[in-house]
Write an enzyme that holds these catalytic residues in place. Structure first.
Site, PDB file in Angstrom:
ATOM      1  N   GLU A  75       0.828  -1.209   0.000  1.00 60.95           N
ATOM      2  CA  GLU A  75       0.000   0.000   0.000  1.00 60.95           C
ATOM      3  C   GLU A  75       0.859   1.255   0.000  1.00 60.95           C
ATOM      4  O   GLU A  75       0.596   2.206  -0.730  1.00 60.95           O
ATOM      5  CB  GLU A  75      -0.924   0.034   1.231  1.00 60.95           C
ATOM      6  CG  GLU A  75      -1.843  -1.151   1.363  1.00 60.95           C
ATOM      7  CD  GLU A  75      -1.256  -2.261   2.227  1.00 60.95           C
ATOM      8  OE1 GLU A  75      -0.115  -2.711   1.963  1.00 60.95           O
ATOM      9  OE2 GLU A  75      -1.943  -2.689   3.167  1.00 60.95           O
ATOM     10  N   CYS A 112      -1.600  -2.580   7.726  1.00 60.08           N
ATOM     11  CA  CYS A 112      -0.994  -2.309   9.029  1.00 60.08           C
ATOM     12  C   CYS A 112      -1.292  -0.858   9.423  1.00 60.08           C
ATOM     13  O   CYS A 112      -1.777  -0.067   8.617  1.00 60.08           O
ATOM     14  CB  CYS A 112       0.520  -2.559   8.973  1.00 60.08           C
ATOM     15  SG  CYS A 112       1.445  -1.353   8.006  1.00 60.08           S
TER      16      CYS A 112
END
Length: 158
Positions: A75, A112
């Site tokens: 990401e 995360c």
């Protein structure tokens, strides 16, 4: 004392065939990106695909490093590349998926905390929500209308 309840809304789909053609393509591009990841330590290959405002799709993947945690999540790799190369473009959606090992079995992976904050930074910067697509249990698709929903108490709230 007062207790506050935080809630988020997730759209759920039984599988990717229920997605729009464009969102299905975005998820498939994230799947393909897992095959280009560099994950010799975890053997956990993550792919991300970003949909821009002109429907261009940018992909990236996780890049590990022996000097852990110097690597980069999929990401972050994708969103930072877009920010560096297309700073004025609007990110409409991000899809993320993982592939453990060398098999062609895909599974979901929630971002995360660092990735949630990095994505939120771009959502705040562009002043519009970023739709987030991930795979859940049994290949169910989970979508939130804003990456901000994934980080319910954020710096921008204060």
């Amino acid at each position: 004392m007062q207790k506050l309840n935080l809630t988020i809304t997730l759209e759920t789909y039984n599988n990717d065939t229920e997605l729009s053609v464009l969102e299905n393509k975005l998820l498939n591009e994230a799947r393909k990106a897992t095959y280009k990841s560099y994950a010799p330590y975890s053997n956990f290959h993550v792919g991300a695909a970003i949909l821009l405002d002109d429907n261009e799709i940018i992909t990236a993947n996780n890049q590990e490093n022996a000097a852990f945690p110097s690597g980069s999540c999929a990401e972050q790799s994708a969103i930072f590349w877009v920010g560096a190369n297309y700073p004025e473009r609007i990110i409409k959606a991000i899809a993320v998926i993982a592939r453990p090992g060398k098999e062609d079995i895909f599974r979901g992976v929630p971002p995360c905390g660092a990735c949630r904050q990095a994505m939120l930074e771009y959502e705040v910067r562009q002043k519009s929500p970023i739709r987030f697509i991930m795979v859940g249990a049994n290949q169910q698709i989970l979508i939130t209308e804003s990456v901000g929903d994934l980080l319910p108490i954020k710096f921008t709230d204060f």
